[in-house]
Scaffold this motif. Structure first.
Motif, PDB file in Angstrom:
ATOM      1  N   CYS A  16      12.412   4.775  -6.038  1.00  0.00           N
ATOM      2  CA  CYS A  16      11.827   3.492  -5.478  1.00  0.00           C
ATOM      3  C   CYS A  16      10.344   2.964  -5.888  1.00  0.00           C
ATOM      4  CB  CYS A  16      11.178   3.784  -3.852  1.00  0.00           C
ATOM      5  SG  CYS A  16      11.198   2.305  -3.422  1.00  0.00           S
ATOM      6  N   CYS A  17       9.269   3.894  -6.482  1.00  0.00           N
ATOM      7  CA  CYS A  17       8.012   3.443  -6.612  1.00  0.00           C
ATOM      8  C   CYS A  17       6.931   4.730  -7.420  1.00  0.00           C
ATOM      9  CB  CYS A  17       6.936   2.640  -5.691  1.00  0.00           C
ATOM     10  SG  CYS A  17       7.162   2.757  -4.207  1.00  0.00           S
TER      11      CYS A  17
ATOM     12  N   HIS B 106       6.086  -1.204  -2.981  1.00  0.00           N
ATOM     13  CA  HIS B 106       6.572  -2.601  -2.499  1.00  0.00           C
ATOM     14  C   HIS B 106       6.372  -3.205  -1.607  1.00  0.00           C
ATOM     15  CE1 HIS B 106       9.601  -1.050  -5.887  1.00  0.00           C
ATOM     16  NE2 HIS B 106       8.436  -1.642  -5.820  1.00  0.00           N
TER      17      HIS B 106
ATOM     18  N   CYS C 182      11.757   4.516   0.078  1.00  0.00           N
ATOM     19  CA  CYS C 182      10.947   5.040  -0.315  1.00  0.00           C
ATOM     20  C   CYS C 182      11.479   5.316   0.686  1.00  0.00           C
ATOM     21  CB  CYS C 182       9.392   4.768  -0.102  1.00  0.00           C
ATOM     22  SG  CYS C 182       8.265   4.825  -1.134  1.00  0.00           S
TER      23      CYS C 182
ATOM     24  N   SER D  87      13.300  -1.189  -0.764  1.00  0.00           N
ATOM     25  CA  SER D  87      12.273  -0.650  -1.209  1.00  0.00           C
ATOM     26  C   SER D  87      12.935   0.794  -0.663  1.00  0.00           C
ATOM     27  CB  SER D  87      10.754  -0.748   0.299  1.00  0.00           C
ATOM     28  OG  SER D  87      10.477   0.896   0.740  1.00  0.00           O
TER      29      SER D  87
HETATM   30 ZN   LIG Z   1       8.943   2.519  -2.917  1.00  0.00          ZN
END
Ligand SMILES: [Zn+2]
Length: 475
Positions: free
Chosen positions: A423-424, A350, A418, A416
């Motif tokens: 998160c991702c 992100h 992270c 975000s």
């Molecule tokens: Zn992330």
């Protein structure tokens, strides 16, 4: 005083030629044979007057005794063996020192010295294992962070050198760079047969800096490379003693080149004016000084905290999401591994650095606000490509400073969290069920993270190729 070992060997050589014993020569010059022996073994420094008496007694010129060269090949090996045995590498092994007396055969001596040389070479090489290289890199980044990425002494030197050739503003021309080189006693020579691993070669003996041919006349790369080559001399560098030294020197020569191409006063004036108009843009800074986007972005980080009162971050990220280079003093949480190293780590999907790759129009910078647990940041990202793939260059600041930048009115805003996995990083559960255990992928090796590994005197450059190149051009 000269190298005492060589001096001692030369005295012994000429004494043997004259057919004199230690005591006989001692008597002629008025000292005990035992004292003379200490001198011949390089353990005592003789007064110049005594060297004069010895020369007279042996019927040779004083300059013969003071010559730098070993008197014979054998003596050269003996001197080298003694020197290598005194070194820290050999001492660390706890082995006895061999006295290369007459009873040691020539071949034995040559074999010992050969082994010592190889041992020394390997220990230099071992300094730059990938782990060591990463650690040195991380320490360097932390040190730069504590300096706000600003090196005032190099700024002063660059300002002086640039002013000395009459440069007042705008891009530093190739002509000015050539004159800066001349002032330092160097001629810039373009050749098409540089050693493969070298970006430039400096011949100190003949005062030449060899550079690759100008594929793009006036290109920023060549001016920068020439300035980096000069920087070693301007900054008084000597052969790097460790990988950390090598990295520090590389950082300093890059800094010097950037500080010449974008001089402090002109750059600060330019950026302050942009700040006054709430219109700071790295692309404008780049174009005003005729450099690359990456150079301009990095240069901005040198000056932002010290001269513009703002903390910043910089990222160069590959299209695979991995960090190639990063800097922050504004609290942005860079992805790091267990050793604290950020190179090769993946940034959040992100972040502007990665989101920008998805854009279709990449001719201008991409702007984005990112909300993180460390606060909100404003980023401006430019994408580009090399033969190795696409990359993005990002300069960002904490929200409070976004008001000084072009693009601040953007509506792009992502969040975000992270390195929090949710998160991702965690794959979609449906996809995960569909593919888990049914596929295999092989990772790209990030060559830049492991390299350059020193293999010779100059890290990453093949000695043989370098010396052959110098031979070819020195004539
Ligand atoms: Zn992330």
């Amino acid at each position: 005083m000269k190298d005492l070992a060589t001096l001692g060997h030369r005295i012994r050589h000429f004494r043997a030629d004259a057919g004199l014993t230690l005591d006989q020569l001692g008597q002629l010059v008025g000292i005990a044979g035992s004292q003379l022996s200490l001198i011949e073994n390089g353990r005592r420094e003789p007064r110049l007057s005594l060297i004069g008496s010895i020369a007279a007694a042996l019927g040779v010129d004083v300059s013969e005794l003071l010559d730098d060269a070993p008197p014979s090949e054998r003596a050269g090996l003996e001197i080298e063996l003694e020197r290598l045995q005194r070194g820290s590498v050999y001492a660390s092994l706890g082995l006895p020192a061999v006295r290369p007396g007459k009873n040691v055969a020539d071949e034995t001596l040559a074999a010992l010295v050969g082994l010592h040389r190889e041992l020394a070479r390997r220990s230099r090489e071992a300094i730059a294992t990938p782990e060591e290289a990463r650690r040195a890199n991380t320490e360097l980044r932390q040190r730069q962070r504590s300096l706000d990425n600003h090196m005032a002494s190099i700024e002063d030197i660059a300002e002086r050198e640039v002013a000395a050739v009459g440069h007042v503003g705008g891009a530093l021309t190739h002509r000015s760079v050539t004159r800066m080189a001349e002032r330092l006693g160097f001629e810039l020579v373009h050749v098409d047969d540089l050693p493969h691993s070298a970006r430039s070669v400096t011949d100190l003996e003949n005062g030449r800096i060899y550079l690759p041919p100008a594929s793009i006349p006036g290109g920023h790369g060549l001016r920068s490379m020439a300035l980096q080559a000069m920087a070693h001399r301007v900054l008084g560098h000597s052969e790097p003693g460790s990988y950390a030294d090598f990295l520090q020197q590389r950082l300093e020569i890059n800094y010097f080149a950037a500080a010449c191409l974008m001089p402090r006063r002109q750059s600060v004036d330019f950026l302050r004016e942009a700040k006054g108009k709430h219109d700071i843009a790295v692309e404008d800074f780049r174009d005003a000084f005729g450099t690359t986007h990456e150079s301009a972005a990095l240069r901005f980080t040198n000056l932002a905290t010290a001269h513009l009162d703002m903390e910043v971050h910089f990222l160069r990220v590959g299209d695979d999401g991995a960090v190639y280079k990063a800097y922050e003093n504004d609290g942005l949480r860079l992805p790091v591994d267990v050793t604290g190293s950020t190179e090769g780590q993946l940034v959040c999907r992100h972040w502007s650095s990665r989101v920008a790759f998805a854009r279709t129009n990449r001719t201008t910078e991409f702007y984005q606000y990112t909300d993180t647990p460390e606060g909100t940041f404003f980023d401006s990202t430019q994408t580009g490509s090399t033969s190795a793939g696409e990359f993005s260059i990002t300069v960002g600041v904490p929200f409070v400073h976004s008001k000084w930048f072009r693009g601040r009115e953007t509506t792009n805003r992502l969040s975000s969290t992270c390195p929090d996995e949710s998160c991702c990083r965690r794959p979609d559960s449906g996809l995960s069920q569909r593919w888990s255990g049914k596929a295999w992928s092989s990772a790209k090796l990030h060559a830049h993270i492991l390299s350059p590994l020193p293999s010779g005197t100059f890290p990453g450059v093949d000695d043989q190729e370098l010396y052959e190149f110098l031979e070819r051009h020195a004539g």
